[in-house]
Design a protein around this motif. Structure first.
Motif, short mmCIF file in Angstrom:
data_model
loop_
_atom_site.label_atom_id
_atom_site.label_comp_id
_atom_site.label_asym_id
_atom_site.label_seq_id
_atom_site.Cartn_x
_atom_site.Cartn_y
_atom_site.Cartn_z
N VAL A 732 0.84 -1.19 0.00
CA VAL A 732 0.00 0.00 0.00
C VAL A 732 0.88 1.24 0.00
CG1 VAL A 732 -1.81 1.28 1.22
CG2 VAL A 732 -1.83 -1.23 1.22
N ALA A 733 0.54 2.17 -0.88
CA ALA A 733 1.24 3.45 -0.94
C ALA A 733 0.27 4.54 -0.54
CB ALA A 733 1.78 3.71 -2.34
N GLY A 734 0.69 5.49 0.26
CA GLY A 734 -0.19 6.55 0.70
C GLY A 734 0.54 7.74 1.24
N LYS A 735 -0.23 8.76 1.57
CA LYS A 735 0.33 9.98 2.13
C LYS A 735 -0.72 10.65 2.99
CE LYS A 735 3.41 13.04 2.93
NZ LYS A 735 2.77 13.36 4.23
N THR A 736 -0.31 11.04 4.17
CA THR A 736 -1.18 11.77 5.09
C THR A 736 -1.14 13.25 4.78
OG1 THR A 736 0.61 12.02 6.68
CG2 THR A 736 -0.83 10.07 6.91
N GLY A 737 -2.16 13.96 5.29
CA GLY A 737 -2.20 15.40 5.11
C GLY A 737 -2.87 16.08 6.28
N THR A 738 -2.24 17.19 6.73
CA THR A 738 -2.81 18.03 7.79
C THR A 738 -2.56 19.47 7.40
OG1 THR A 738 -2.37 16.33 9.46
CG2 THR A 738 -2.83 18.58 10.23
N ALA A 739 -3.64 20.24 7.29
CA ALA A 739 -3.50 21.62 6.84
C ALA A 739 -4.35 22.52 7.71
CB ALA A 739 -3.92 21.75 5.39
N GLN A 740 -3.85 23.76 7.82
CA GLN A 740 -4.61 24.76 8.54
C GLN A 740 -5.79 25.24 7.67
OE1 GLN A 740 -2.21 27.67 11.00
NE2 GLN A 740 -0.55 26.92 9.66
N ARG A 741 -6.90 25.53 8.31
CA ARG A 741 -8.08 25.99 7.59
C ARG A 741 -8.18 27.51 7.64
NH1 ARG A 741 -13.20 23.36 9.95
NH2 ARG A 741 -14.09 24.12 7.98
N VAL A 742 -8.70 28.03 6.58
CA VAL A 742 -8.92 29.46 6.49
C VAL A 742 -10.30 29.77 7.05
CG1 VAL A 742 -9.11 31.44 4.95
CG2 VAL A 742 -7.42 29.63 4.49
N GLY A 743 -10.34 30.74 7.97
CA GLY A 743 -11.59 31.12 8.58
C GLY A 743 -12.35 32.14 7.78
N PRO A 744 -13.50 32.57 8.28
CA PRO A 744 -14.33 33.56 7.57
C PRO A 744 -13.62 34.89 7.36
CG PRO A 744 -15.58 32.48 9.30
CD PRO A 744 -14.16 32.09 9.51
N ASN A 745 -12.68 35.24 8.22
CA ASN A 745 -11.99 36.53 8.09
C ASN A 745 -10.83 36.48 7.09
OD1 ASN A 745 -10.31 34.91 9.54
ND2 ASN A 745 -10.06 36.31 11.29
N GLY A 746 -10.61 35.33 6.46
CA GLY A 746 -9.56 35.22 5.46
C GLY A 746 -8.24 34.74 6.00
N GLY A 747 -8.14 34.50 7.29
CA GLY A 747 -6.90 34.00 7.86
C GLY A 747 -7.12 32.64 8.49
N TYR A 748 -6.04 32.03 8.90
CA TYR A 748 -6.17 30.73 9.54
C TYR A 748 -6.82 30.89 10.92
CZ TYR A 748 -3.01 29.20 5.87
OH TYR A 748 -2.45 28.92 4.63
N ASP A 749 -7.80 30.04 11.16
CA ASP A 749 -8.61 30.18 12.38
C ASP A 749 -8.26 29.14 13.44
OD1 ASP A 749 -9.57 27.92 11.16
OD2 ASP A 749 -11.66 28.58 11.06
N GLY A 750 -7.20 28.39 13.24
CA GLY A 750 -6.79 27.42 14.23
C GLY A 750 -7.42 26.04 14.07
N THR A 751 -8.24 25.85 13.07
CA THR A 751 -8.80 24.52 12.80
C THR A 751 -8.00 23.86 11.69
OG1 THR A 751 -10.41 25.40 11.23
CG2 THR A 751 -11.09 25.23 13.54
N PHE A 752 -8.22 22.54 11.51
CA PHE A 752 -7.41 21.79 10.58
C PHE A 752 -8.28 20.92 9.65
CE2 PHE A 752 -4.79 22.71 14.22
CZ PHE A 752 -3.59 23.12 13.66
N THR A 753 -7.64 20.61 8.52
CA THR A 753 -8.19 19.61 7.60
C THR A 753 -7.21 18.45 7.57
OG1 THR A 753 -9.27 21.27 6.22
CG2 THR A 753 -8.84 19.12 5.23
N VAL A 754 -7.72 17.25 7.87
CA VAL A 754 -6.86 16.06 7.86
C VAL A 754 -7.31 15.16 6.71
CG1 VAL A 754 -6.41 16.19 10.33
CG2 VAL A 754 -8.31 14.80 9.49
N SER A 755 -6.36 14.46 6.12
CA SER A 755 -6.67 13.64 4.95
C SER A 755 -5.67 12.50 4.81
CB SER A 755 -6.70 14.50 3.69
OG SER A 755 -5.43 15.08 3.47
N PHE A 756 -6.06 11.57 3.94
CA PHE A 756 -5.16 10.49 3.57
C PHE A 756 -5.50 10.08 2.16
CE2 PHE A 756 -3.64 6.21 3.06
CZ PHE A 756 -2.42 6.22 3.70
N ALA A 757 -4.46 9.96 1.32
CA ALA A 757 -4.60 9.52 -0.06
C ALA A 757 -3.67 8.34 -0.28
CB ALA A 757 -4.28 10.65 -1.02
N GLY A 758 -4.16 7.31 -0.94
CA GLY A 758 -3.33 6.14 -1.20
C GLY A 758 -3.91 5.27 -2.29
#
Length: 817
Positions: A732-758
């Motif tokens: 199995v080949a894959g890659k994890t992902g964790t990114a900061q989310r952009v809030g309503p004010n246009g900046g990062y709001d401290g929440t995250f998007t997590v993902s996995f692709a493989g």
């Protein structure tokens, strides 16, 4: 004993024969009496010819073989004019024979022709005055007295009529008349004769004797009842004349009635047509049009299973001329049962100058019938129904984000229903006619257009895979406390989407019960920063450019200073690390990725990302699909390239990122994703489908293979960040992902998007799975949240499609140097 009976005796009559045959003696009770000559009527049952009685008073005339009429020499002569009769020789009476002088034994036999003679010709012969020259008996002879208990029958009445005695009712069938002298074959004047009819006696066949008749047996007991005499039939000519008269009268009456109708029809359509049309127009003739809905095409999955189909439904319509008085009560019942606006119904039920109004469209047939039954039970009339297909979604929420739904007005609102509305809808028909004074004009304009049903649309979605992916995604989102999530399953070789799942989603049969934000397809419309999953694209571009290799040594400091920005750090604290390029991917080091990407200039890197499909729609043709965000290359700086290299500062959709990762799985060739089998044109005029999917190479096959081997280190149990994504027995080949989310004010709001692709198997990829969860509240990352969900979906795919392991062993990853 007397002589034995011959054939003729057995038939009941004695034939004239030789002289030695003795006649039977007279009856003792009628000694010396001579019966008046007569002819017995033919039998009613057997249709026998008449019998001549008192054989000694008549001579039977018949024809010999040559046709001459002769008298039988074996019989006594005729009775003299004075009434004298020849002496009769006594004959022994045989047992079983009739009484003397009254039966077949006591009278001469008759020629067969006379026996076949019909009595109906007697009156005709009497009228013509013809008859055989037979001697008559003495008119002075007396009739023997009737025996005691004997009831007078038809023959007795006939005899009274002939003698002129009272008691007779009708003339005999046979007539007696005098034969004038000088006539050939006639007796002298004054001598009574018996007439047997006009039919000539047939000649007997030479050498053939008349067929003997069986000798009748004497009846015992009272005489049998005779069948009543039938009434004579009316002449055929008279009946025929009466029928013709009646027929002519009937034809005349029919012709008169048809003429009246024809004259009235000519008056209405020819003479007074214009006057009636003008009268109808004066009463307010209007054109009324009714829509005849076409049956909408079905939406099917790749195996022909229905995801959306049309079923029988009804529309409720009203005749305001009949519902006006009870409009309030009718509107209350319909509004309560169908959840429609009460005041709109009230207005339609009272609308003037019309006899047709829609009350509700596309109502399930069972519900519509219940409403009509309730109205009928309460005595309200004027509401009826017509066929109106209803859209049904048998899978409910399965693929509802892709299939879409129909709104309350019957219009396509989302998904494939809207995307291929023109193909599915078909062409509605119509019925137009003219009304006058609220009634349909028979001679007015009338036009009907037959509806044409829509075509079916087949998606690439596998309903079973879609259902399972949705359930796994829901578990992952709910288990991590996330807000939402998406999952994409793609066939690596063809680019066909087997599943595109969203959570939360909705039931397409009741879309109004879900929030509007859940009615779309998040996997296609929502753009987010992918995070570390984008490092796969960066590594493949660097390897294809020859700038790095899996074994390239990179020194990773604890932090990386950036001009004009805060120092860059990894998600895990560390000191100085000596990692290979494989180790950078396995450990998901942001600092190591930036250090490697700085070896490539902005423009080539931008071109690679565009070739992977970032910053542009995928070409699915889906309404509202997001193209993502990829800044223009001219706006790039060092900081932009650094953040883009590890998946920040760039936005993608779930399907867009899945197609990009699938390029590595497909040997470096990008395959345009497809949602429709075959080839179709969307409502926007875009041609889409698996037959129109394009392909182009992004990186070399060797670069893709090396990148895939680097991705296998991510699922390694010792070195990787997502060991929970590993599938026993498969590479199995894959890659994890964790990114900061952009809030309503246009900046990062401290929440995250997590993902996995493989993808798997890694050395011969068959399927690609991508899982994204937005804002998990449990603090998990792509490996702990997305990895297990990936493993479940991929395992299901490999089992369902029977993909065997390749049998090869994954190389041991070199992470550090």
């Amino acid at each position: 004993m007397g002589p034995q009976p011959g054939p003729e005796d057995r038939r009941g009559r004695r034939r004239a024969g030789p002289a030695h045959r003795r006649p039977a003696p007279p009856h003792p009770r009628a000694a010396g009496a001579v019966r008046r000559p007569g002819v017995a009527a033919p039998g009613q049952r057997r249709r026998r010819a008449a019998d001549v009685q008192h054989v000694h008073a008549a001579v039977v005339v018949h024809r010999d073989r040559a046709g001459a009429a002769v008298a039988d020499p074996g019989r006594p002569g005729a009775v003299a004019a004075d009434g004298a009769r020849a002496a009769a020789r006594p004959a022994a009476r045989r047992p079983g024979c009739p009484r003397d002088g009254h039966g077949a034994a006591g009278q001469p036999g008759l020629h067969p022709a006379l026996r076949r003679h019909r009595a109906r010709h007697a009156d005709r012969r009497r009228a013509r005055g013809r008859g055989p020259d037979l001697p008559a008996a003495d008119p002075q002879a007396q009739e023997p007295p009737a025996r005691p208990g004997h009831r007078a029958g038809p023959r007795d009445r006939d005899r009274r009529v002939r003698r002129g005695e009272p008691g007779g009712r009708r003339p005999s069938r046979y007539k007696e008349h005098d034969a004038g002298p000088g006539r050939t074959g006639r007796r002298p004047a004054g001598e009574r004769t018996l007439t047997q009819g006009r039919r000539p006696h047939p000649r007997p066949h030479p050498g053939r004797h008349p067929r003997p008749h069986p000798r009748p047996q004497q009846r015992q007991g009272p005489p049998p009842r005779r069948r009543p005499r039938r009434r004579p039939r009316r002449p055929v000519a008279a009946l025929r004349g009466t029928s013709l008269v009646r027929l002519r009268i009937g034809l005349i009456l029919i012709a008169m009635i048809v003429s009246v109708f024809a004259a009235r029809l000519f008056q209405l359509q020819g003479v007074d047509a214009a006057a009636y049309v003008a009268k109808a127009e004066a009463q307010g003739g209007v054109m009324e049009s009714i829509t005849l809905p076409a049956e909408r095409g079905a939406i099917l999955d790749r195996n022909g299973e229905p995801l959306a189909e049309s079923v029988d439904g009804l529309m409720l319509i009203a005749d305001p001329t009949l519902t006006r008085d009870d409009a309030s009560e009718i509107a209350t019942i319909i509004a309560r049962r169908l959840s429609v606006d009460y005041f709109d119904l009230l207005d339609r039920l009272r609308r003037p100058d019309t006899r047709f109004q829609y009350l509700a469209r596309r109502v399930p047939s069972t519900v519509a019938r219940e409403v009509l039954q309730e109205l009928d039970a309460k005595g309200y009339s004027g509401v009826s129904s017509q066929r109106d297909p209803v859209r049904d979604y048998p899978a409910k929420d399965v693929a509802s984000n892709l299939v879409g739904f129909m709104n309350a007005e019957g219009d396509a609102a989302e998904g494939a229903e809207l995307m291929f509305d023109q193909t599915l809808h078909g062409v509605d028909g119509s019925a137009t006619y003219e009304l006058g004074a609220g009634n349909r004009l028979p001679l007015g304009e009338n036009d009907t257009v037959v509806p044409q049903s829509g075509q079916d649309v087949t998606l690439t979605i596998d309903r079973d895979v879609q259902w399972y992916t949705q359930r796994v995604l829901r578990t992952a989102v709910q288990g991590s406390g996330g807000e939402s999530g998406s999952a994409v399953v793609m066939d690596t070789r063809s680019g066909e989407l087997l599943a595109v799942a969203d959570y939360p989603t909705y039931d397409a049969n009741g879309p109004t019960l879900s929030p509007e934000s859940d009615l779309g397809a998040r996997a296609l419309r929502d753009a987010y920063e992918p995070g570390s999953v984008n490092k796969v694209l960066t590594a493949a571009s660097l390897i294809d450019s020859g700038l790095v290799s899996p074994d390239t040594k990179i020194t990773v400091p604890p932090s990386l200073p950036r001009p004009g920005a805060a120092p860059l750090k990894d998600y895990f604290p560390h000191g100085r690390l000596r990692l290979t390029m494989t180790g950078v991917i396995a450990k998901s080091s942001n600092i190591g990725t930036v250090l490697a990407a700085r070896q490539m200039r902005e423009r080539p890197y931008y071109k690679y990302l565009r070739a992977f499909g970032l910053g542009q729609p995928t070409g699915l043709g889906f309404d509202g699909e997001s193209a993502g965000v990829l800044p223009r290359v001219k706006d790039w700086g060092t900081l932009t390239k650094d953040t883009v290299s590890f998946g920040q500062g760039v936005a993608v959709s779930a399907v867009q990122m899945a197609a990009a990762i699938n390029t590595v799985a497909n040997g470096g060739v990008y395959v345009q994703p497809s949602l429709v089998k075959g080839r179709l044109t969307t409502s926007a005029g875009i041609e889409v489908g698996s037959d129109t999917a394009t392909r182009h190479r992004v990186v070399s096959e060797d670069a893709a293979r090396k990148t895939a081997e680097m991705m296998e280190a991510v699922t390694d149990l010792d070195e990787g960040t997502a060991p929970g994504a590993a599938i026993p027995g498969y590479r199995v080949a894959g890659k994890t992902g964790t990114a900061q989310r952009v809030g309503p004010n246009g900046g990062y709001d401290g929440t995250f998007t997590v993902s996995f692709a493989g993808f798997a198997p890694a050395d011969d990829p068959r399927f690609m799975v991508y899982v994204v969860v937005q804002n998990p509240s449990n603090g998990g990352g792509g490996g702990s949240v997305g990895g297990p969900a990936f493993r479940k979906v991929m395992t299901h795919l490999l089992q369902k499609y029977a993909v065997p392991p390749t049998g090869s062993v994954a190389p041991k990853p070199v992470v550090e140097w």
